[in-house]
Design a protein around this motif. Structure first.
Motif, mmCIF file in Angstrom:
data_model
loop_
_atom_site.group_PDB
_atom_site.id
_atom_site.type_symbol
_atom_site.label_atom_id
_atom_site.label_comp_id
_atom_site.label_asym_id
_atom_site.label_seq_id
_atom_site.Cartn_x
_atom_site.Cartn_y
_atom_site.Cartn_z
ATOM 1 N N LEU A 1 0.841 -1.201 0.000
ATOM 2 C CA LEU A 1 0.000 0.000 0.000
ATOM 3 C C LEU A 1 0.877 1.252 0.000
ATOM 4 N N VAL A 2 0.609 2.112 -0.953
ATOM 5 C CA VAL A 2 1.346 3.377 -0.994
ATOM 6 C C VAL A 2 0.576 4.416 -0.189
ATOM 7 N N VAL A 3 1.249 5.019 0.769
ATOM 8 C CA VAL A 3 0.612 6.065 1.572
ATOM 9 C C VAL A 3 0.721 7.372 0.794
ATOM 10 N N ASP A 4 -0.417 7.819 0.288
ATOM 11 C CA ASP A 4 -0.428 8.919 -0.671
ATOM 12 C C ASP A 4 -0.526 10.270 0.049
ATOM 13 N N GLY A 5 0.631 10.769 0.428
ATOM 14 C CA GLY A 5 0.677 12.034 1.163
ATOM 15 C C GLY A 5 0.125 13.191 0.351
ATOM 16 N N LYS A 6 0.343 13.133 -0.928
ATOM 17 C CA LYS A 6 -0.132 14.218 -1.787
ATOM 18 C C LYS A 6 -1.661 14.295 -1.732
ATOM 19 N N ASN A 232 16.476 13.376 -0.487
ATOM 20 C CA ASN A 232 17.895 13.400 -0.837
ATOM 21 C C ASN A 232 18.079 13.427 -2.347
ATOM 22 N N PRO A 233 18.790 14.434 -2.847
ATOM 23 C CA PRO A 233 19.061 14.455 -4.279
ATOM 24 C C PRO A 233 20.173 13.456 -4.618
ATOM 25 N N GLY A 247 14.329 8.876 -0.936
ATOM 26 C CA GLY A 247 14.148 8.939 0.507
ATOM 27 C C GLY A 247 15.316 8.330 1.268
ATOM 28 N N ASP A 248 15.124 8.176 2.567
ATOM 29 C CA ASP A 248 16.105 7.502 3.422
ATOM 30 C C ASP A 248 15.908 5.992 3.385
ATOM 31 N N VAL A 249 14.801 5.557 2.794
ATOM 32 C CA VAL A 249 14.466 4.146 2.727
ATOM 33 C C VAL A 249 14.559 3.698 1.273
ATOM 34 N N CYS A 250 15.148 2.527 1.055
ATOM 35 C CA CYS A 250 15.247 1.972 -0.293
ATOM 36 C C CYS A 250 13.853 1.485 -0.708
ATOM 37 N N TYR A 251 13.171 2.317 -1.481
ATOM 38 C CA TYR A 251 11.749 2.095 -1.761
ATOM 39 C C TYR A 251 11.502 0.767 -2.465
ATOM 40 N N VAL A 264 8.732 8.992 -2.030
ATOM 41 C CA VAL A 264 9.463 10.268 -2.094
ATOM 42 C C VAL A 264 9.734 10.550 -3.561
ATOM 43 N N PRO A 265 9.279 11.671 -4.080
ATOM 44 C CA PRO A 265 8.414 12.679 -3.425
ATOM 45 C C PRO A 265 6.948 12.223 -3.393
ATOM 46 N N GLY A 266 6.093 13.029 -2.770
ATOM 47 C CA GLY A 266 4.661 12.737 -2.750
ATOM 48 C C GLY A 266 4.186 12.074 -1.471
#
Ligand code: NAP
Length: 291
Positions: A1-6, A232-233, A247-251, A264-266
Protein backbone atom coordinates in the motif's frame (compact mmCIF):
# COMPACT_ATOMS: atom_id res chain seq x y z
CA UNK A 1 0.00 0.00 0.00
CA UNK A 2 1.35 3.38 -0.99
CA UNK A 3 0.61 6.07 1.57
CA UNK A 4 -0.43 8.92 -0.67
CA UNK A 5 0.68 12.03 1.16
CA UNK A 6 -0.13 14.22 -1.79
CA UNK A 7 -3.77 13.11 -1.81
CA UNK A 8 -4.16 13.36 1.97
CA UNK A 9 -2.57 16.81 1.92
CA UNK A 10 -5.07 17.88 -0.74
CA UNK A 11 -7.97 16.67 1.42
CA UNK A 12 -6.59 18.60 4.39
CA UNK A 13 -6.12 21.75 2.32
CA UNK A 14 -9.74 21.48 1.16
CA UNK A 15 -10.87 21.18 4.80
CA UNK A 16 -8.79 24.23 5.68
CA UNK A 17 -10.22 26.23 2.76
CA UNK A 18 -13.75 25.61 4.07
CA UNK A 19 -12.81 26.67 7.60
CA UNK A 20 -10.95 29.77 6.46
CA UNK A 21 -13.95 31.05 4.52
CA UNK A 22 -16.34 30.14 7.34
CA UNK A 23 -14.18 32.19 9.70
CA UNK A 24 -14.00 35.11 7.31
CA UNK A 25 -17.76 35.12 6.81
CA UNK A 26 -18.75 34.82 10.44
CA UNK A 27 -16.19 37.03 12.21
CA UNK A 28 -14.39 38.79 9.36
CA UNK A 29 -10.96 37.44 10.25
CA UNK A 30 -8.50 36.10 7.67
CA UNK A 31 -5.67 33.98 9.12
CA UNK A 32 -2.27 35.57 8.43
CA UNK A 33 1.18 33.97 8.19
CA UNK A 34 4.42 35.97 8.22
CA UNK A 35 7.52 34.38 6.75
CA UNK A 36 10.99 35.75 7.42
CA UNK A 37 13.66 34.75 4.92
CA UNK A 38 17.24 35.76 5.61
CA UNK A 39 19.88 35.47 2.90
CA UNK A 40 19.59 34.07 -0.57
CA UNK A 41 19.82 30.29 -0.34
CA UNK A 42 18.03 28.93 -3.37
CA UNK A 43 16.44 25.99 -1.56
CA UNK A 44 15.12 28.26 1.21
CA UNK A 45 13.68 30.67 -1.36
CA UNK A 46 11.90 27.75 -3.05
CA UNK A 47 10.46 26.50 0.26
CA UNK A 48 9.21 29.99 1.09
CA UNK A 49 7.66 30.40 -2.36
CA UNK A 50 5.85 27.06 -1.99
CA UNK A 51 4.56 27.98 1.45
CA UNK A 52 3.22 31.29 0.18
CA UNK A 53 1.54 29.60 -2.78
CA UNK A 54 -0.05 27.06 -0.45
CA UNK A 55 -1.38 29.88 1.77
CA UNK A 56 -2.94 31.55 -1.24
CA UNK A 57 -4.60 28.32 -2.33
CA UNK A 58 -6.55 28.05 0.94
CA UNK A 59 -7.25 31.75 1.48
CA UNK A 60 -4.67 32.39 4.21
CA UNK A 61 -2.96 35.77 3.94
CA UNK A 62 0.82 35.53 3.71
CA UNK A 63 3.43 38.20 4.22
CA UNK A 64 7.09 37.84 3.44
CA UNK A 65 10.05 39.76 4.78
CA UNK A 66 13.36 39.28 3.01
CA UNK A 67 16.53 40.31 4.76
CA UNK A 68 20.04 40.34 3.35
CA UNK A 69 22.52 37.59 4.18
CA UNK A 70 24.69 40.15 6.01
CA UNK A 71 21.91 41.85 7.99
CA UNK A 72 22.21 41.94 11.76
CA UNK A 73 20.52 39.64 14.23
CA UNK A 74 18.81 42.74 15.62
CA UNK A 75 17.07 43.32 12.31
CA UNK A 76 15.66 39.81 12.36
CA UNK A 77 14.59 40.24 15.98
CA UNK A 78 12.93 43.52 15.08
CA UNK A 79 10.85 41.90 12.31
CA UNK A 80 9.80 39.16 14.69
CA UNK A 81 8.80 41.66 17.32
CA UNK A 82 6.72 43.63 14.77
CA UNK A 83 4.83 40.48 13.81
CA UNK A 84 4.43 39.45 17.45
CA UNK A 85 2.54 42.73 17.95
CA UNK A 86 0.59 42.66 14.67
CA UNK A 87 -3.00 41.45 15.28
CA UNK A 88 -3.47 40.51 11.61
CA UNK A 89 -0.63 37.94 11.89
CA UNK A 90 -1.40 34.61 13.55
CA UNK A 91 1.68 32.64 12.58
CA UNK A 92 5.37 33.58 12.33
CA UNK A 93 7.91 31.41 10.60
CA UNK A 94 11.63 32.02 10.38
CA UNK A 95 13.00 30.00 7.49
CA UNK A 96 15.99 27.92 8.58
CA UNK A 97 18.93 27.65 8.28
CA UNK A 98 19.92 31.17 9.28
CA UNK A 99 23.26 32.70 8.24
CA UNK A 100 26.06 31.38 10.44
CA UNK A 101 26.71 34.72 12.18
CA UNK A 102 23.27 34.58 13.80
CA UNK A 103 22.24 32.83 16.97
CA UNK A 104 19.39 30.56 15.94
CA UNK A 105 18.36 29.95 19.56
CA UNK A 106 18.02 33.65 20.26
CA UNK A 107 15.89 34.13 17.18
CA UNK A 108 13.58 31.16 17.72
CA UNK A 109 13.12 32.20 21.35
CA UNK A 110 11.86 35.60 20.21
CA UNK A 111 8.81 34.23 18.38
CA UNK A 112 5.69 34.58 20.54
CA UNK A 113 4.64 31.05 21.55
CA UNK A 114 1.06 31.96 20.54
CA UNK A 115 2.30 32.47 16.96
CA UNK A 116 4.97 29.78 16.83
CA UNK A 117 3.40 27.81 13.94
CA UNK A 118 6.65 25.89 13.33
CA UNK A 119 6.49 24.66 16.93
CA UNK A 120 10.22 25.26 17.45
CA UNK A 121 9.98 27.46 20.54
CA UNK A 122 11.53 25.57 23.47
CA UNK A 123 8.38 26.07 25.53
CA UNK A 124 6.28 24.33 22.89
CA UNK A 125 8.82 21.49 22.56
CA UNK A 126 9.03 21.23 26.36
CA UNK A 127 5.27 20.90 26.67
CA UNK A 128 5.29 18.30 23.92
CA UNK A 129 7.76 16.28 25.98
CA UNK A 130 5.83 16.50 29.28
CA UNK A 131 2.97 14.30 30.29
CA UNK A 132 -0.23 16.20 31.01
CA UNK A 133 0.94 19.30 29.14
CA UNK A 134 -0.21 20.51 25.76
CA UNK A 135 1.98 22.41 23.29
CA UNK A 136 0.26 25.26 21.44
CA UNK A 137 1.84 23.99 18.21
CA UNK A 138 3.47 20.76 17.06
CA UNK A 139 6.28 20.95 14.47
CA UNK A 140 4.87 20.51 10.96
CA UNK A 141 6.87 17.60 9.54
CA UNK A 142 6.44 15.18 12.47
CA UNK A 143 2.82 16.28 12.84
CA UNK A 144 2.33 15.42 9.16
CA UNK A 145 3.84 11.95 9.72
CA UNK A 146 1.43 11.18 12.55
CA UNK A 147 -1.51 12.64 10.63
CA UNK A 148 -0.72 10.23 7.77
CA UNK A 149 -0.78 7.29 10.20
CA UNK A 150 -4.13 8.48 11.56
CA UNK A 151 -5.71 9.02 8.17
CA UNK A 152 -4.64 5.52 7.10
CA UNK A 153 -6.01 4.06 10.36
CA UNK A 154 -2.63 2.72 11.46
CA UNK A 155 -2.86 1.74 15.11
CA UNK A 156 -0.05 3.38 17.13
CA UNK A 157 -1.01 2.46 20.70
CA UNK A 158 1.09 -0.41 22.08
CA UNK A 159 3.15 -0.72 18.89
CA UNK A 160 6.93 -0.75 18.61
CA UNK A 161 8.06 2.36 16.77
CA UNK A 162 11.55 3.27 15.62
CA UNK A 163 12.54 6.80 14.67
CA UNK A 164 15.79 7.09 12.74
CA UNK A 165 17.24 10.57 13.31
CA UNK A 166 16.97 12.85 16.36
CA UNK A 167 17.01 16.37 14.92
CA UNK A 168 15.13 19.11 16.75
CA UNK A 169 12.86 19.67 13.76
CA UNK A 170 11.93 16.11 12.79
CA UNK A 171 13.29 13.06 14.62
CA UNK A 172 13.05 14.22 18.22
CA UNK A 173 9.50 15.64 18.05
CA UNK A 174 8.38 12.62 15.95
CA UNK A 175 9.56 10.31 18.74
CA UNK A 176 7.78 12.43 21.37
CA UNK A 177 4.55 12.36 19.37
CA UNK A 178 4.67 8.58 18.93
CA UNK A 179 5.25 8.20 22.65
CA UNK A 180 2.31 10.48 23.44
CA UNK A 181 0.21 8.12 21.32
CA UNK A 182 1.35 5.19 23.48
CA UNK A 183 3.87 3.59 21.13
CA UNK A 184 7.06 2.11 22.60
CA UNK A 185 9.71 4.19 20.91
CA UNK A 186 13.38 3.63 20.07
CA UNK A 187 15.51 6.38 18.59
CA UNK A 188 18.41 5.63 16.27
CA UNK A 189 21.16 8.18 15.59
CA UNK A 190 24.65 8.33 14.16
CA UNK A 191 26.22 6.63 17.20
CA UNK A 192 23.75 3.75 17.36
CA UNK A 193 25.65 0.44 17.13
CA UNK A 194 23.06 -1.88 15.60
CA UNK A 195 20.51 0.21 13.70
CA UNK A 196 19.44 -2.66 11.46
CA UNK A 197 18.63 -4.99 14.36
CA UNK A 198 16.68 -2.30 16.22
CA UNK A 199 14.77 -1.20 13.13
CA UNK A 200 13.75 -4.79 12.40
CA UNK A 201 11.73 -4.81 15.65
CA UNK A 202 9.54 -1.93 14.54
CA UNK A 203 5.89 -2.03 13.57
CA UNK A 204 6.19 1.64 12.59
CA UNK A 205 9.36 3.22 11.16
CA UNK A 206 9.86 6.96 10.76
CA UNK A 207 13.08 7.63 8.87
CA UNK A 208 14.49 11.17 9.06
CA UNK A 209 18.21 10.78 8.48
CA UNK A 210 19.19 12.48 5.25
CA UNK A 211 21.04 9.39 3.93
CA UNK A 212 19.76 8.14 0.57
CA UNK A 213 18.38 4.58 0.67
CA UNK A 214 19.96 3.83 4.05
CA UNK A 215 17.15 1.58 5.26
CA UNK A 216 17.31 -1.62 3.23
CA UNK A 217 14.79 -4.43 2.86
CA UNK A 218 16.68 -6.54 5.42
CA UNK A 219 16.05 -3.84 8.09
CA UNK A 220 12.28 -4.16 7.86
CA UNK A 221 9.92 -6.45 9.71
CA UNK A 222 7.32 -7.92 7.34
CA UNK A 223 4.15 -5.84 7.52
CA UNK A 224 5.76 -2.75 9.05
CA UNK A 225 4.45 0.71 8.18
CA UNK A 226 7.12 3.09 6.90
CA UNK A 227 7.07 6.87 6.88
CA UNK A 228 10.05 8.16 4.90
CA UNK A 229 10.84 11.80 5.68
CA UNK A 230 14.15 11.90 3.78
CA UNK A 231 14.52 14.11 0.74
CA UNK A 232 17.89 13.40 -0.84
CA UNK A 233 19.06 14.46 -4.28
CA UNK A 234 21.03 11.75 -6.12
CA UNK A 235 22.71 12.13 -9.52
CA UNK A 236 20.66 10.85 -12.40
CA UNK A 237 21.82 11.76 -15.91
CA UNK A 238 18.43 10.68 -17.30
CA UNK A 239 16.47 13.09 -15.10
CA UNK A 240 15.61 16.51 -16.58
CA UNK A 241 17.65 18.35 -13.93
CA UNK A 242 20.46 15.80 -13.74
CA UNK A 243 19.29 14.57 -10.35
CA UNK A 244 16.26 12.99 -8.73
CA UNK A 245 14.99 12.83 -5.15
CA UNK A 246 15.07 9.67 -3.08
CA UNK A 247 14.15 8.94 0.51
CA UNK A 248 16.10 7.50 3.42
CA UNK A 249 14.47 4.15 2.73
CA UNK A 250 15.25 1.97 -0.29
CA UNK A 251 11.75 2.10 -1.76
CA UNK A 252 12.10 -0.76 -4.25
CA UNK A 253 13.12 -3.18 -1.52
CA UNK A 254 10.89 -1.81 1.21
CA UNK A 255 7.66 -1.88 -0.77
CA UNK A 256 7.99 -5.68 -1.07
CA UNK A 257 8.13 -6.14 2.71
CA UNK A 258 6.27 -3.26 4.33
CA UNK A 259 2.48 -3.20 4.56
CA UNK A 260 2.46 0.52 3.76
CA UNK A 261 5.08 3.07 2.75
CA UNK A 262 5.24 6.74 1.79
CA UNK A 263 6.83 7.56 -1.57
CA UNK A 264 9.46 10.27 -2.09
CA UNK A 265 8.41 12.68 -3.43
CA UNK A 266 4.66 12.74 -2.75
CA UNK A 267 4.67 11.40 0.81
CA UNK A 268 5.65 13.52 3.80
CA UNK A 269 6.65 16.63 1.81
CA UNK A 270 3.14 17.80 0.90
CA UNK A 271 1.96 16.96 4.43
CA UNK A 272 4.51 19.32 5.97
CA UNK A 273 3.04 22.28 4.10
CA UNK A 274 -0.53 21.19 4.87
CA UNK A 275 0.36 21.11 8.58
CA UNK A 276 1.80 24.62 8.39
CA UNK A 277 -1.52 25.83 7.00
CA UNK A 278 -3.34 23.84 9.65
CA UNK A 279 -1.22 25.35 12.44
CA UNK A 280 -1.86 28.85 11.10
CA UNK A 281 -5.61 28.24 11.07
CA UNK A 282 -5.51 26.72 14.58
CA UNK A 283 -3.67 29.81 15.76
CA UNK A 284 -6.15 32.27 14.25
CA UNK A 285 -9.05 30.28 15.72
CA UNK A 286 -7.45 30.24 19.15
CA UNK A 287 -6.55 33.94 19.16
CA UNK A 288 -10.09 34.90 18.06
CA UNK A 289 -11.82 32.26 20.14
CA UNK A 290 -13.50 30.84 17.05
CA UNK A 291 -14.64 27.23 16.90
P1 NAP B 1 19.55 16.42 10.34
O1 NAP B 1 19.32 17.62 11.19
O2 NAP B 1 20.76 16.32 9.50
O3 NAP B 1 19.48 15.14 11.30
C1 NAP B 1 19.78 13.88 10.82
C2 NAP B 1 19.70 12.88 11.95
O4 NAP B 1 20.04 11.60 11.43
C3 NAP B 1 20.66 13.16 13.10
O5 NAP B 1 20.01 12.92 14.31
C4 NAP B 1 21.81 12.17 12.87
O6 NAP B 1 22.37 11.66 14.07
C5 NAP B 1 21.09 11.03 12.20
N1 NAP B 1 22.00 10.29 11.31
C6 NAP B 1 22.80 10.79 10.34
N2 NAP B 1 23.47 9.79 9.74
C7 NAP B 1 23.09 8.64 10.34
C8 NAP B 1 23.42 7.28 10.17
N3 NAP B 1 24.30 6.89 9.24
N4 NAP B 1 22.84 6.39 10.97
C9 NAP B 1 21.93 6.74 11.89
N5 NAP B 1 21.56 8.02 12.10
C10 NAP B 1 22.15 8.96 11.34
O7 NAP B 1 18.34 16.19 9.33
P2 NAP B 1 16.78 16.59 9.43
O8 NAP B 1 16.64 18.05 9.32
O9 NAP B 1 16.15 15.88 10.57
O10 NAP B 1 16.27 15.94 8.07
C11 NAP B 1 16.36 14.57 7.81
C12 NAP B 1 15.90 14.29 6.38
O11 NAP B 1 14.55 14.68 6.25
C13 NAP B 1 16.66 15.06 5.30
O12 NAP B 1 16.74 14.25 4.13
C14 NAP B 1 15.77 16.24 5.02
O13 NAP B 1 15.92 16.74 3.71
C15 NAP B 1 14.41 15.63 5.20
N6 NAP B 1 13.36 16.57 5.60
C16 NAP B 1 12.16 16.46 4.95
C17 NAP B 1 11.10 17.27 5.31
C18 NAP B 1 9.80 17.10 4.62
O14 NAP B 1 8.97 17.98 4.66
N7 NAP B 1 9.54 15.96 3.99
C19 NAP B 1 11.25 18.21 6.32
C20 NAP B 1 12.48 18.30 6.98
C21 NAP B 1 13.52 17.46 6.61
P3 NAP B 1 23.17 12.58 15.12
O15 NAP B 1 22.10 13.28 15.91
O16 NAP B 1 23.92 11.59 15.94
O17 NAP B 1 24.01 13.50 14.31
Amino acid sequence: LVVDGKAVAKTIRDEITVDVSRMKESIGVVPGLAVILVGDRKDSATYVRNKKKACESVGIKSLEVRLAEDCSEEQVLKSISCFNDDPSIHGILVQLPLPSHMDEQNILNAVSIEKDVDGFHPLNIGRLAMRGREPLFVPCTPKGCIELLHRYNVEIKGKRAVVIGRSNIVGMPAALLLQREDATVSIIHSRTKNPEEITREADIIIAAVGQPNMVRGSWIKPGAVIIDVGINPVDDPNAPRGYRLVGDVCYEEACQIASAITPVPGGVGPMTIAMLLSNTLISAKRIHNFE
